[in-house]
Design an enzyme around this catalytic site. Sequence first.
Site, PDB file in Angstrom:
ATOM      1  CB  THR B  95      36.242  49.599  34.993  1.00 16.76           C
ATOM      2  OG1 THR B  95      35.720  49.775  36.313  1.00 16.76           O
ATOM      3  CG2 THR B  95      37.493  48.738  35.080  1.00 16.76           C
ATOM      4  CE  LYS B 171      36.724  49.066  39.192  1.00 15.06           C
ATOM      5  NZ  LYS B 171      35.877  48.495  40.230  1.00 15.06           N
ATOM      6  CE  LYS B 240      57.297  22.410  56.115  1.00 13.60           C
ATOM      7  NZ  LYS B 240      57.016  22.108  57.535  1.00 13.60           N
TER       8      LYS B 240
END
Lengths: 296, 296, 296, 296
Positions: B95, B171, B240
């Site tokens: 990563t 990723k 709301k």
Amino acid sequence: MKLGFVGLGNMGLPMAKNLLAAGHEVVVWNRTAARAEPLVQKGARVAATPAEAAKGAEVVFSMLADDRAAEAVALGPRGIIEGLAKGAVHVSSSTISVALSQKLTDAHASAGQGYVSSPVFGRPEAADAKQLWVLAAGAKADVERCRPALEALGRGLTVLGEQASLANVAKLSGNFLIAAMLETLAEAFAFTRKSGIEPRQFMELFQNVFARSPIFERYAQAIADEKYSPAGFAMRLGLKDVGLVLEAARAAEVPMPLASLVRDQYLGGVAQGHGDLDWSALGALVAERAGLPGPR
Amino acid sequence: MKLGFVGLGNMGLPMAKNLLAAGHEVVVWNRTAARAEPLVQKGARVAATPAEAAKGAEVVFSMLADDRAAEAVALGPRGIIEGLAKGAVHVSSSTISVALSQKLTDAHASAGQGYVSSPVFGRPEAADAKQLWVLAAGAKADVERCRPALEALGRGLTVLGEQASLANVAKLSGNFLIAAMLETLAEAFAFTRKSGIEPRQFMELFQNVFARSPIFERYAQAIADEKYSPAGFAMRLGLKDVGLVLEAARAAEVPMPLASLVRDQYLGGVAQGHGDLDWSALGALVAERAGLPGPR
Amino acid sequence: MKLGFVGLGNMGLPMAKNLLAAGHEVVVWNRTAARAEPLVQKGARVAATPAEAAKGAEVVFSMLADDRAAEAVALGPRGIIEGLAKGAVHVSSSTISVALSQKLTDAHASAGQGYVSSPVFGRPEAADAKQLWVLAAGAKADVERCRPALEALGRGLTVLGEQASLANVAKLSGNFLIAAMLETLAEAFAFTRKSGIEPRQFMELFQNVFARSPIFERYAQAIADEKYSPAGFAMRLGLKDVGLVLEAARAAEVPMPLASLVRDQYLGGVAQGHGDLDWSALGALVAERAGLPGPR
Amino acid sequence: MKLGFVGLGNMGLPMAKNLLAAGHEVVVWNRTAARAEPLVQKGARVAATPAEAAKGAEVVFSMLADDRAAEAVALGPRGIIEGLAKGAVHVSSSTISVALSQKLTDAHASAGQGYVSSPVFGRPEAADAKQLWVLAAGAKADVERCRPALEALGRGLTVLGEQASLANVAKLSGNFLIAAMLETLAEAFAFTRKSGIEPRQFMELFQNVFARSPIFERYAQAIADEKYSPAGFAMRLGLKDVGLVLEAARAAEVPMPLASLVRDQYLGGVAQGHGDLDWSALGALVAERAGLPGPR
């Protein structure tokens, strides 16, 4: 049971239908009476006012769009409180404020009546198919008395305790979960799309990796249990990865304010010495800021 | 195939094991060589440097902790790039940043080598059980060449195109989805807990209503398709409800910065005239701010 | 003194002019040499490279647009570092990253040269009128050596210590102060304008109540001194007032994300038991999250 | 003039004193009557109820701590509205909500009375020294009638139009400006302090460069005039600099959520093609999201 039902909108109509189908007697009221037509064919009686729908009922439901409407039919002129017998119960299924729910609790108590807050999860189709998930909170005896009717509305029931407004807290939290997930998805799709990934590809990934996986459930359990160590994936790694997201999104020119918020949470966690806890320890950081016990 | 594998951490070790189990020849390298022991017993050979692990391989994998380590084993002295044959492929499973992925693409191209970016989703247990979900991006021929090895690593593979760094974008987006969901859950649990709902009760609700439901998938599809009308639940109702959350959290003294962020997004959407779109049209508001087409 | 000056943009040109006016000898370099014309008329000599501008100088200034340009003229081929004599000093006035400033410190130290970081506050008009405010950080002897030149550039000088990059931290913090004030003003004007107040009226108010008042200075002093009690205006009142802002902005349909952020900070402060501190105790809340001492 | 004054807290007491000093007749009321003692010595008369303080007055002031107290003394039993003569005016100086101000406007109009909203800027010391800055909004004739009394309270008066609640919008916006500046300063001090700059050094810088400079005034004027080009400092440079702040704060481990918010605003501006506008064009980005005209 003898029931009343006030408010036949997109949700109220199919809910009242299911109460009839379960064999209950139902007197209904709606601002525009014509909406009641399909229910009349199934045996419902139409009342001229909310008070009249409540008269004689053991339990009267209300399902309205907002605080203003919910308060009007309950406490306004010819409202439910005027018609409901002492000891009978008002079940409010509307998504209303915690403050109004507390006000209704007090008002009905003063009138010698019961009040159960019972908002539901699900869309009109789910209401129609008896697939709602039903919440309930209020005095134990009142909740038990309503149980057969509540169970006729959906596929399951969670009882949250004796303080009626807790059911509103839970319902609002559920809607917050969805809205937050929408912002999350909105930022992820904008980032991937602008970077050159086709939405259908990222969708495929989402389906395979996240949507049907137990990942969120496992993390929710960790936060529920306040169990943040040993770390499966440490907060300092979470900080690294969200930092990489923001770098890449900067290059692609995609503002991701939620990613920034999460990064700042992780950075604070690391700065305060909690970098080795699991990245789900956001649960502890947020709790601490609310005055609850924080990271340990 | 003749494979190399560089980096035998918690993820790399079980991944290399599965490549061996699938019948490939694997030469491995790790900073602390002792980690390779169990693989040697299964037939792996140990190299003295990343370059040596790459030498003679058709495909060499790398799985490192961060940019610094990933860059060092690939481009540093005695790195992969020095040993890999022309025409062979480096598959990077780490990563890492989008920027480093682009740098690796260029470096390997200059050396006449292929580069496939292939990060994975899943924890070490999933890696061990061959249950990872594998991404891949890079030149089509390179991806196809690696496919048998990639398929030996997990339960599925998503190919994202010819630009290798797109797999890193995907990723990182996945990790962002998780981190954002963690912040969402963190705020929801702090709010419900401080309001008096027991975590196990809210957990039960989460399990029954959200964790196993198709709700997030349906909304992701809406954002992927940019289909925001007709509204199932309109943005002005979202505004709301999130407003009611913040009111109740104010009373309970629980800061919910993500809820504030979402509220401001909805308020902007309503102020700009999009209040009747579905509340998933956050997708369009975020896209617009990124310079992509906005609400219509 | 014998000076070099590298980078004659909108800021660099008037700065070099003032060094000439103060009687220093200046050798200048700019990517497009024509920019040097007006300086040549005032006695400057033009160098062919940054290295040549540095050669023979006691002090060489650089003033470039960004990290890339600043690094190139300092450390690139024919850069300042190649020409500068041992013991001479490079004064970097560019607004660059803290990381690059540290890299330059190290590079010059290795080359036996001095490095002073000296970014400035002020626009080109202020540079021209010698009205800049000048920062300086670096080895004491180096800063003292440069002082006559630094004082020729503006109306005042703040020396920040021996670690050069501290001057970059201070400069970036100053630009952050301005950018944050811009967002603050942006939200205040949007809110008042959409509520029906004419911008010129709110401007009049801003001038009379805020722009020329000591209010921000007094609060900055409180944060500098970490003195948050006794409260002049308590945090819980700040929470109340920012809450009223958000309520009114909700009604007027004006998203104010900065107001939301501040509200959440105050809410956290109150939830953690600090509601009776002065509302400037945001200083302590932010510090705590950075791992510094928090509210007491 | 014959005046009433209701509410003798830290602000009300010195304000009433100045009205007496200006030669007006003043009847005062306070919940704890002893607070009125010093005023009685200066000629004030003490009333038993707010209604009595209003009886016979041309103008009656009220100065209370919050909405609840302000509403009680005005509209509650024996409140101002009961005692005030037709045609006389209630001047509300409290910092209250826009919604309550509108409610008071309507209530007094129904009773044939005038209502002027007149919150003030300044602390008790400023009130005492007649240095408040006074706002006023309401029917023109009513404001004019009160003018002599309003001018006796401070050093200046800004009249904001005929809709009384506009004065509350302006007052709340002023308090927002301060709170936002506090968060800004809080983050800047945390960042510089943790990076190693002594607070007194950054304070010196703040004093010399920002606190007494026309910089914020000039930028406020740009936003008031919606004049964002030519750029003095372009939005893409603002993006760069705030990006450098966040990078350095990341390295120093200092979360700066306001800096993140501003960065995301600039990134959105650049992504939407406005990078060459002045960085004060945050004014236009925020306005656009509120449904007002955006960048051009």
